[in-house]
Design a protein around this motif. Structure first.
Motif, PDB file in Angstrom:
ATOM      1  N   PRO A 283     -19.844  -1.818  10.306  1.00 18.25           N
ATOM      2  CA  PRO A 283     -18.550  -1.460  10.452  1.00 18.25           C
ATOM      3  C   PRO A 283     -17.939  -1.096   8.976  1.00 18.25           C
ATOM      4  CG  PRO A 283     -18.640  -3.247  11.662  1.00 18.25           C
ATOM      5  CD  PRO A 283     -20.026  -3.314  11.159  1.00 18.25           C
ATOM      6  N   VAL A 284     -16.932  -0.426   8.815  1.00 14.94           N
ATOM      7  CA  VAL A 284     -16.268  -0.153   7.452  1.00 14.94           C
ATOM      8  C   VAL A 284     -15.005  -0.922   7.194  1.00 14.94           C
ATOM      9  CG1 VAL A 284     -17.804   2.060   7.000  1.00 14.94           C
ATOM     10  CG2 VAL A 284     -15.574   2.188   7.747  1.00 14.94           C
ATOM     11  N   ASN A 285     -14.685  -1.005   6.050  1.00 17.82           N
ATOM     12  CA  ASN A 285     -13.262  -1.748   5.833  1.00 17.82           C
ATOM     13  C   ASN A 285     -12.057  -0.687   5.432  1.00 17.82           C
ATOM     14  OD1 ASN A 285     -14.854  -1.681   3.271  1.00 17.82           O
ATOM     15  ND2 ASN A 285     -12.772  -2.805   2.435  1.00 17.82           N
ATOM     16  N   TYR A 286     -11.029  -0.936   6.040  1.00 17.98           N
ATOM     17  CA  TYR A 286      -9.768  -0.082   5.580  1.00 17.98           C
ATOM     18  C   TYR A 286      -8.799  -0.922   4.991  1.00 17.98           C
ATOM     19  CZ  TYR A 286     -11.289   3.495   8.805  1.00 17.98           C
ATOM     20  OH  TYR A 286     -12.158   4.429   9.295  1.00 17.98           O
ATOM     21  N   THR A 287      -8.072  -0.492   3.905  1.00 22.44           N
ATOM     22  CA  THR A 287      -7.095  -1.324   3.218  1.00 22.44           C
ATOM     23  C   THR A 287      -5.761  -0.592   3.986  1.00 22.44           C
ATOM     24  OG1 THR A 287      -8.527  -1.520   1.156  1.00 22.44           O
ATOM     25  CG2 THR A 287      -6.273  -1.759   0.961  1.00 22.44           C
ATOM     26  N   ILE A 288      -5.205  -1.862   4.502  1.00 24.01           N
ATOM     27  CA  ILE A 288      -3.750  -1.448   4.721  1.00 24.01           C
ATOM     28  C   ILE A 288      -2.600  -2.271   4.105  1.00 24.01           C
ATOM     29  CG2 ILE A 288      -2.269  -1.356   6.901  1.00 24.01           C
ATOM     30  CD1 ILE A 288      -4.805  -1.011   8.658  1.00 24.01           C
ATOM     31  N   ILE A 289      -1.586  -1.602   3.664  1.00 29.58           N
ATOM     32  CA  ILE A 289      -0.426  -2.164   2.996  1.00 29.58           C
ATOM     33  C   ILE A 289       0.597  -2.234   4.022  1.00 29.58           C
ATOM     34  CG2 ILE A 289       1.219  -2.069   1.088  1.00 29.58           C
ATOM     35  CD1 ILE A 289      -1.027  -1.248  -0.641  1.00 29.58           C
ATOM     36  N   LEU A 290       1.235  -3.221   4.529  1.00 31.27           N
ATOM     37  CA  LEU A 290       2.026  -3.208   5.508  1.00 31.27           C
ATOM     38  C   LEU A 290       3.352  -4.028   5.155  1.00 31.27           C
ATOM     39  CD1 LEU A 290       2.803  -3.014   8.584  1.00 31.27           C
ATOM     40  CD2 LEU A 290       1.829  -5.360   8.865  1.00 31.27           C
TER      41      LEU A 290
ATOM     42  N   LEU B 174      10.663  -4.949   7.323  1.00 31.73           N
ATOM     43  CA  LEU B 174      11.927  -5.294   6.880  1.00 31.73           C
ATOM     44  C   LEU B 174      12.253  -6.865   6.675  1.00 31.73           C
ATOM     45  CD1 LEU B 174      14.911  -3.762   6.587  1.00 31.73           C
ATOM     46  CD2 LEU B 174      15.346  -4.560   8.902  1.00 31.73           C
ATOM     47  N   PHE B 175      12.913  -6.914   5.407  1.00 35.37           N
ATOM     48  CA  PHE B 175      13.105  -8.233   4.848  1.00 35.37           C
ATOM     49  C   PHE B 175      12.008  -9.253   4.792  1.00 35.37           C
ATOM     50  CE2 PHE B 175      16.978  -7.487   7.491  1.00 35.37           C
ATOM     51  CZ  PHE B 175      17.497  -6.655   6.482  1.00 35.37           C
ATOM     52  N   LYS B 176      10.806  -8.723   4.558  1.00 35.93           N
ATOM     53  CA  LYS B 176       9.573  -9.380   4.264  1.00 35.93           C
ATOM     54  C   LYS B 176       8.643  -8.745   3.192  1.00 35.93           C
ATOM     55  CE  LYS B 176       9.127 -11.114   8.925  1.00 35.93           C
ATOM     56  NZ  LYS B 176       8.251 -11.364  10.425  1.00 35.93           N
ATOM     57  N   PRO B 177       7.932  -9.560   2.538  1.00 36.76           N
ATOM     58  CA  PRO B 177       7.043  -8.926   1.207  1.00 36.76           C
ATOM     59  C   PRO B 177       6.028  -8.181   2.025  1.00 36.76           C
ATOM     60  CG  PRO B 177       6.666 -11.538   1.719  1.00 36.76           C
ATOM     61  CD  PRO B 177       7.791 -11.154   2.622  1.00 36.76           C
ATOM     62  N   LYS B 178       5.567  -7.365   1.106  1.00 37.51           N
ATOM     63  CA  LYS B 178       4.353  -6.494   1.499  1.00 37.51           C
ATOM     64  C   LYS B 178       3.072  -7.234   1.731  1.00 37.51           C
ATOM     65  CE  LYS B 178       5.544  -2.217  -1.102  1.00 37.51           C
ATOM     66  NZ  LYS B 178       5.141  -1.225  -2.449  1.00 37.51           N
ATOM     67  N   LYS B 179       2.375  -6.952   2.685  1.00 40.95           N
ATOM     68  CA  LYS B 179       1.012  -7.602   3.182  1.00 40.95           C
ATOM     69  C   LYS B 179      -0.049  -6.817   2.953  1.00 40.95           C
ATOM     70  CE  LYS B 179      -0.427  -9.875   7.293  1.00 40.95           C
ATOM     71  NZ  LYS B 179      -0.235  -9.993   8.849  1.00 40.95           N
TER      72      LYS B 179
ATOM     73  N   PHE C 255       1.338   6.027   7.247  1.00 37.18           N
ATOM     74  CA  PHE C 255       0.958   7.438   6.401  1.00 37.18           C
ATOM     75  C   PHE C 255      -0.219   6.971   5.565  1.00 37.18           C
ATOM     76  CE2 PHE C 255       4.288   4.923   4.363  1.00 37.18           C
ATOM     77  CZ  PHE C 255       4.049   5.043   2.775  1.00 37.18           C
ATOM     78  N   ARG C 256      -0.797   8.041   5.077  1.00 33.09           N
ATOM     79  CA  ARG C 256      -1.859   8.178   4.337  1.00 33.09           C
ATOM     80  C   ARG C 256      -1.475   7.934   2.826  1.00 33.09           C
ATOM     81  NH1 ARG C 256      -6.332   9.661   7.446  1.00 33.09           N
ATOM     82  NH2 ARG C 256      -6.000  10.731   9.098  1.00 33.09           N
ATOM     83  N   ASP C 257      -2.612   7.369   2.201  1.00 32.31           N
ATOM     84  CA  ASP C 257      -2.570   7.119   0.654  1.00 32.31           C
ATOM     85  C   ASP C 257      -3.279   8.297   0.161  1.00 32.31           C
ATOM     86  OD1 ASP C 257      -3.000   7.053  -1.951  1.00 32.31           O
ATOM     87  OD2 ASP C 257      -3.413   4.723  -1.626  1.00 32.31           O
ATOM     88  N   LEU C 258      -2.560   9.513  -0.279  1.00 29.43           N
ATOM     89  CA  LEU C 258      -3.187  10.906  -0.698  1.00 29.43           C
ATOM     90  C   LEU C 258      -4.237  10.527  -1.981  1.00 29.43           C
ATOM     91  CD1 LEU C 258      -0.295  13.254  -0.239  1.00 29.43           C
ATOM     92  CD2 LEU C 258      -2.229  12.874   1.412  1.00 29.43           C
TER      93      LEU C 258
ATOM     94  N   GLY D  22      -7.849   8.234  -0.758  1.00 28.31           N
ATOM     95  CA  GLY D  22      -8.719   8.563   0.207  1.00 28.31           C
ATOM     96  C   GLY D  22      -8.294   7.913   1.896  1.00 28.31           C
ATOM     97  N   ASP D  23      -9.146   8.231   2.835  1.00 29.16           N
ATOM     98  CA  ASP D  23      -8.726   8.101   3.829  1.00 29.16           C
ATOM     99  C   ASP D  23      -8.665   6.735   4.584  1.00 29.16           C
ATOM    100  OD1 ASP D  23      -8.114  10.893   4.680  1.00 29.16           O
ATOM    101  OD2 ASP D  23     -10.207  11.111   5.304  1.00 29.16           O
ATOM    102  N   ARG D  24      -9.365   5.875   3.783  1.00 25.87           N
ATOM    103  CA  ARG D  24      -9.554   4.222   4.395  1.00 25.87           C
ATOM    104  C   ARG D  24      -8.347   3.508   3.482  1.00 25.87           C
ATOM    105  NH1 ARG D  24     -15.666   3.198   3.151  1.00 25.87           N
ATOM    106  NH2 ARG D  24     -14.956   1.292   3.155  1.00 25.87           N
ATOM    107  N   HIS D  25      -7.364   4.280   3.020  1.00 27.62           N
ATOM    108  CA  HIS D  25      -6.358   3.523   2.557  1.00 27.62           C
ATOM    109  C   HIS D  25      -5.138   4.094   3.015  1.00 27.62           C
ATOM    110  CE1 HIS D  25      -8.252   1.508  -1.318  1.00 27.62           C
ATOM    111  NE2 HIS D  25      -9.076   2.465  -0.998  1.00 27.62           N
ATOM    112  N   LEU D  26      -4.252   3.072   3.797  1.00 23.55           N
ATOM    113  CA  LEU D  26      -3.291   3.458   4.558  1.00 23.55           C
ATOM    114  C   LEU D  26      -2.084   2.522   4.172  1.00 23.55           C
ATOM    115  CD1 LEU D  26      -5.194   3.407   7.909  1.00 23.55           C
ATOM    116  CD2 LEU D  26      -4.811   5.514   6.464  1.00 23.55           C
ATOM    117  N   TYR D  27      -0.839   3.155   4.606  1.00 23.67           N
ATOM    118  CA  TYR D  27       0.410   2.426   4.247  1.00 23.67           C
ATOM    119  C   TYR D  27       1.231   2.361   5.918  1.00 23.67           C
ATOM    120  CZ  TYR D  27       0.210   2.583  -0.950  1.00 23.67           C
ATOM    121  OH  TYR D  27      -0.072   2.564  -2.077  1.00 23.67           O
ATOM    122  N   ALA D  28       1.785   1.394   5.723  1.00 24.45           N
ATOM    123  CA  ALA D  28       2.623   1.138   7.178  1.00 24.45           C
ATOM    124  C   ALA D  28       3.664   0.475   6.643  1.00 24.45           C
ATOM    125  CB  ALA D  28       1.973   0.488   7.986  1.00 24.45           C
TER     126      ALA D  28
END
Length: 719
Positions: free
Chosen positions: A204-211, A214-219, A505-508, A511-517
């Motif tokens: 498996p490969v790892n994806y980095t997601i920044i989530l 509302l009213f909560k710190p970034k995860k 959405f994608r982190d332009l 790369g494709d394995r870095h995502l924001y939500a």
């Protein structure tokens, strides 16, 4: 039965011709059918599995000349990848908590796969290996979770007839002698088992997601998912005896999780513990009769193109002869009265005597060398195409906030053909909306089912983590999507007192394995996204019905097998036609031109029983993924007749996959004209025409005036 009938007709039609590899392959297909498959399975197991060289155009694999990926397999593969990533995401981060999907989540999700994708797929399943699935939804009477759920879990939904919106949902692999992880019994009829569950594949490969909620710190999250280079595998064709009763292929993508989340959660890297499978009937797929390597394509070389022509495969013909066309090779032209290639179906059905003397191209005499430069000519060309391209180039992330708002968008004319070209991206939103509509109309309250041993299964409310997982999975599996949103009407999502709008959405840059939500509610109101669909008539929605069966006891063993929970499970949901594409705009937050599609989802009011609008699901696609059409003279096409083809001697033919930029076409010689140059080409490419035209306009040396066909027999035309 469907594929059996199709193939029977093909064999009968070809019975009077000399047999070739095509006939031998079809005979093997016909040797197994829904009546004898179980007997064949018991007596000669390998006969229910075909070689992997029957079907070409497998997505992710090398393609032959003029070959495209199979449309049905591409759709099934993307969907399998989508669902596999969702289950990987949700199970890794909410294992053994109330955030884990309830048992109805699996069934409703798979119903949505088939409902939203129409006839593209006829079966959807999630498969877990032994001792690797630990649900929180099987409870004892005190309401505590049961961690020792060590049996197989295989929820499977199929569409018995593609013409009707009716599904049968069951749990396969329960009862006596139905263990699908028993390699001795199911190695051949279930070839997807060997693809992922034995863990014999890339890690498996790892994806980095920044989530950000509302009213909560970034995860910051790390999620392990399917291998990036090949997230989907495709099985060879096999006859599925137990449920589909026809020849199918499966798209398979792995589910990644911790093997023992109850005792070693996060202590070791996760691994493949299951798979998502999407089934595609073999009769829906195309074969390739054009020349090639017979070890990779059993049908290679069975086309009947003459030596003066080249074979080009065509989609939409299924496992039938004639799915190709014979186009003139470089240095040849079509005979008088023949416009364009000879069609394979006509050739296959022609009398042998006619075939001998027909379907031949004619040698072009006295071809010239294409000039390297030609006379200068300055033009003052000024058109819509030029204006639009200049507008796209003008706006950037640096100056966007300084540009008047009206200049950051294009009008709806520039969505021409988006409904067709971007349909796969629209389907992603429709699938999610279909799932939500089913859940909100049937299971938004806690659902409890009692099995035959009087033990309870519960399915709980939707959670915020699940909703974020859905939109993240949507963009992971479809590279043309920039973002995916799920915007709830105020106070309709439980657990939220106001707005709730997960957006991934994608982190332009990374790369494709870095995502924001993030939750759209952070940015304020989003109700204007509802305007185009919130008044959708409930009476116009599609109605879906299903029969749902689940395991009859906790262990899933014994003669009881499954029990029926619902015999007439019904809901209504929007289809592709209920959604709407919005006019293109420049996203100043992310620095990209976007076109967005929104489709509504609906809930049942618990007090009145009425079906009500509850929000929209959105797909944000990059504008540059949309093709423009410079050929067709349709008055609705803003780029109509903007091609640079010579209108007297050539015809403009659109090219797929070129994107939102000039040059997506070719200039082909009209009847009575021939290609005059000896450069191994048969037509002029749109990119060449645009480049030379621009050189001419700018007063540079250009060969634009020489890029035209000549009349048949014309010699030494002056350039």
């Amino acid at each position: 039965m469907r594929s059996f009938l199709v193939l029977t007709i093909v064999i009968f039609a070809q019975s009077l011709q000399a047999q070739d590899a095509f006939d031998h392959a079809l005979e093997k297909l016909l040797s197994v059918n829904w009546e004898n498959c179980k007997k064949v399975l018991d007596e000669r197991e390998k006969d229910v599995l075909l070689e992997d060289n029957i079907i070409n155009g497998i997505p992710g694999k090398p393609l032959g000349p003029d070959e495209r990926p199979q449309e049905y397999l591409s759709a099934a593969g993307q969907l399998a990848h989508n669902r596999a990533f969702f289950y990987s995401f949700i199970l890794q981060h909410v294992n053994f908590t109330s955030e884990e999907p309830g048992f109805l989540y699996y069934y409703y999700s798979q119903m949505a796969d088939l409902a939203a994708y129409g006839g593209l797929s006829t079966g959807s399943s999630v498969v877990f290996d032994k001792n690797t699935y630990w649900p929180n939804w099987y409870t004892d009477r005190s309401g505590t979770s049961i961690p020792s759920f060590h049996t197989n879990y295989f929820p499977y939904v199929r569409r018995p007839d593609p013409l009707y919106e009716f599904f049968i949902a069951t749990e396969a692999g329960v009862g006596e002698n139905t263990d699908y992880t028993d390699g001795n019994r199911y190695q051949w009829p279930k070839p997807w088992f060997s693809k992922w569950i034995p863990k014999a594949m890339s890690p498996p490969v790892n994806y980095t997601i920044i989530l950000e909620k509302l009213f909560k710190p970034k995860k910051h999250m790390i999620v392990f998912g399917p291998p990036e280079s090949q997230p989907v595998e495709f099985t060879p064709p096999y006859f599925e005896c137990n449920y589909a009763n026809e020849w199918i292929m499966s798209a398979v993508s792995p589910v990644v999780n911790y093997e023992r989340p109850d005792i070693n959660f996060n202590s070791i890297p996760p691994s493949y513990t299951g798979a998502v499978n999407m089934d595609v009937p073999l009769a829906y797929l195309d074969i390739n009769q054009c020349p090639g390597d017979v070890s990779k394509n059993v049908f290679a070389g069975t086309a009947k193109c003459k030596d003066s022509t080249q074979c080009i495969p065509l989609p939409g013909f299924g496992i039938n002869r004639g799915g190709y066309m014979c186009a003139c090779k470089s240095g040849y032209r079509y005979p008088d009265g023949q416009f364009g290639p000879f069609m394979g179906l006509e050739i296959e059905n022609a009398d042998p005597n006619i075939h001998t003397s027909s379907f031949e191209c004619i040698k072009i005499e006295d071809q010239q060398t294409i000039p390297s430069e030609a006379r200068k000519k300055r033009s003052t060309g000024h058109d819509t195409l030029k204006e639009v391209m200049a507008k796209l180039d003008k706006i950037s992330l640096d100056n966007c906030h300084l540009v008047p708002y009206e200049e950051t968008e294009l009008d709806e004319r520039f969505l021409y053909m988006a409904d067709m070209i971007m349909m796969p991206q629209a389907r992603v939103a429709v699938r999610t909306a279909n799932f939500l509509s089913n859940y909100l109309q049937n299971a938004y309250e806690v659902v409890t089912v009692v099995d035959k041993n009087n033990e309870e299964l519960t399915s709980t409310d939707l959670t915020a983590e699940q909703m974020f997982g859905e939109v993240i999975a949507n963009i992971v599996a479809d590279k043309k999507l920039f973002g995916s949103s799920l915007l709830w009407k105020t106070r309709t999502f439980k657990g939220s007192t106001g707005r709730f709008g997960p957006y991934a959405f994608r982190d332009l840059k990374n790369g494709d394995r870095h995502l924001y939500a993030e939750d759209f509610a952070i940015l304020g109101g989003y109700e204007f996204y509802f305007e185009s669909t919130q008044d959708t008539s409930v009476e116009s929605l599609a109605r879906y019905t299903s029969q749902i069966n689940i395991r009859a006891n906790k262990d899933g063993q014994g003669q009881q097998g499954t029990m029926q929970v619902y015999s007439n499970h019904t809901y209504v949901a929007a289809t592709l036609e209920h959604g709407k594409w919005q006019k293109p705009y420049y996203d100043c937050y992310h620095g990209v031109w976007i076109i967005s599609y929104y489709v509504p989802f609906f809930r049942k009011n618990s007090k009145t029983g009425n079906i009500e609008f509850s929000g929209v699901v959105g797909s944000d696609a990059k504008l540059h993924a949309l093709d423009i059409n410079q050929c067709e003279g349709d008055p609705n096409n803003p780029f109509a007749d903007s091609n640079r083809c010579d209108s007297v001697s050539t015809l403009c033919v659109p090219k797929q996959g070129h994107g939102f930029k000039p040059g997506g076409y070719s200039c082909q010689c009209k009847p009575g004209y021939e290609y005059p140059y000896n450069d191994d080409q048969t037509q002029f490419t749109g990119d060449l025409m645009e480049s030379e035209y621009n050189a001419m306009v700018e007063g540079r040396w250009s060969m634009y005036e020489a890029l035209k066909c000549r009349r048949v027999g014309e010699k030494n035309r002056t350039t």
